[in-house]
Write an enzyme that holds these catalytic residues in place. Sequence first.
Site, PDB file in Angstrom:
ATOM      1  N   ASP A  33      29.210 -11.960 -17.014  1.00 11.54           N
ATOM      2  CA  ASP A  33      28.831 -12.772 -15.858  1.00 11.54           C
ATOM      3  C   ASP A  33      27.588 -13.592 -16.227  1.00 11.54           C
ATOM      4  O   ASP A  33      26.649 -13.088 -16.824  1.00 11.54           O
ATOM      5  CB  ASP A  33      28.545 -11.869 -14.651  1.00 11.54           C
ATOM      6  N   GLY A  96      32.377 -12.351   0.123  1.00  9.28           N
ATOM      7  CA  GLY A  96      31.540 -13.118  -0.790  1.00  9.28           C
ATOM      8  C   GLY A  96      32.253 -13.648  -2.014  1.00  9.28           C
ATOM      9  O   GLY A  96      31.616 -13.936  -3.027  1.00  9.28           O
ATOM     10  N   HIS A 103      39.252 -11.832  -9.923  1.00 11.03           N
ATOM     11  CA  HIS A 103      38.362 -11.282 -10.957  1.00 11.03           C
ATOM     12  C   HIS A 103      37.819  -9.945 -10.494  1.00 11.03           C
ATOM     13  O   HIS A 103      37.564  -9.730  -9.310  1.00 11.03           O
ATOM     14  CB  HIS A 103      37.214 -12.243 -11.286  1.00 11.03           C
TER      15      HIS A 103
HETATM   16  P1  AMP Z   1      32.522 -13.601  -6.691  1.00 12.72           P
HETATM   17  O1  AMP Z   1      31.347 -13.797  -5.788  1.00 12.72           O
HETATM   18  O2  AMP Z   1      33.140 -12.243  -6.574  1.00 12.72           O
HETATM   19  O3  AMP Z   1      33.523 -14.728  -6.564  1.00 12.72           O
HETATM   20  O4  AMP Z   1      31.938 -13.632  -8.154  1.00 12.72           O
HETATM   21  C1  AMP Z   1      31.895 -14.777  -8.965  1.00 12.72           C
HETATM   22  C2  AMP Z   1      31.039 -14.443 -10.152  1.00 12.72           C
HETATM   23  O5  AMP Z   1      31.301 -15.405 -11.156  1.00 12.72           O
HETATM   24  C3  AMP Z   1      29.541 -14.456  -9.870  1.00 12.72           C
HETATM   25  O6  AMP Z   1      28.981 -13.171 -10.191  1.00 12.72           O
HETATM   26  C4  AMP Z   1      29.013 -15.549 -10.808  1.00 12.72           C
HETATM   27  O7  AMP Z   1      27.750 -15.242 -11.353  1.00 12.72           O
HETATM   28  C5  AMP Z   1      30.100 -15.607 -11.875  1.00 12.72           C
HETATM   29  N1  AMP Z   1      30.253 -16.881 -12.566  1.00 12.72           N
HETATM   30  C6  AMP Z   1      30.360 -18.111 -12.020  1.00 12.72           C
HETATM   31  N2  AMP Z   1      30.506 -19.041 -12.976  1.00 12.72           N
HETATM   32  C7  AMP Z   1      30.507 -18.387 -14.162  1.00 12.72           C
HETATM   33  C8  AMP Z   1      30.623 -18.784 -15.523  1.00 12.72           C
HETATM   34  N3  AMP Z   1      30.779 -20.074 -15.884  1.00 12.72           N
HETATM   35  N4  AMP Z   1      30.561 -17.837 -16.485  1.00 12.72           N
HETATM   36  C9  AMP Z   1      30.408 -16.527 -16.159  1.00 12.72           C
HETATM   37  N5  AMP Z   1      30.295 -16.082 -14.884  1.00 12.72           N
HETATM   38  C10 AMP Z   1      30.344 -16.996 -13.897  1.00 12.72           C
END
Ligand code: AMP
Length: 117
Positions: A33, A96, A103
Amino acid sequence: MTQVEDCIFCKIANREIGSEIVDERETAIAFRDVNPKAPVHILVIPKKHIPQIKDLGPDTCEIMGDIFSLINDIAISEGISQTGYRVICNIGEEAGQEVDHLHFHLMGGRFMMWPPG
Ligand code: AMP
């Protein structure tokens, strides 16, 4: 590979944009992440674009097998399989979910609160 334009996780799965990839299987991939909330914070996703858990079905058994195989192996390789860890899937706005590509957050390396905020 099914890809949705402008989906950042599709681009990561296809290596169109950079990320720290940890491991992968034929149908799933794991990467760190970008904004970690725990010492170990890894996202495990299907390579194919699947928005949410509700979009899973009998045809996605192999994908879910690959996802949980990755989660189990990475928990061991990251050294958290004995101490404990959390696997989280945020579904929809109130949970959220920010990225509309299924994922699973694999988080560990610290004590966690319950229930989550
Ligand atoms: P969610 O809130 O469950 O949709 O989690 C999305 C996650 O994706 C968050 O923890 C972000 O920090 C992570 N995220 C967003 N863009 C990227 C990226 N380019 N590379 C790695 N993690 C990401």
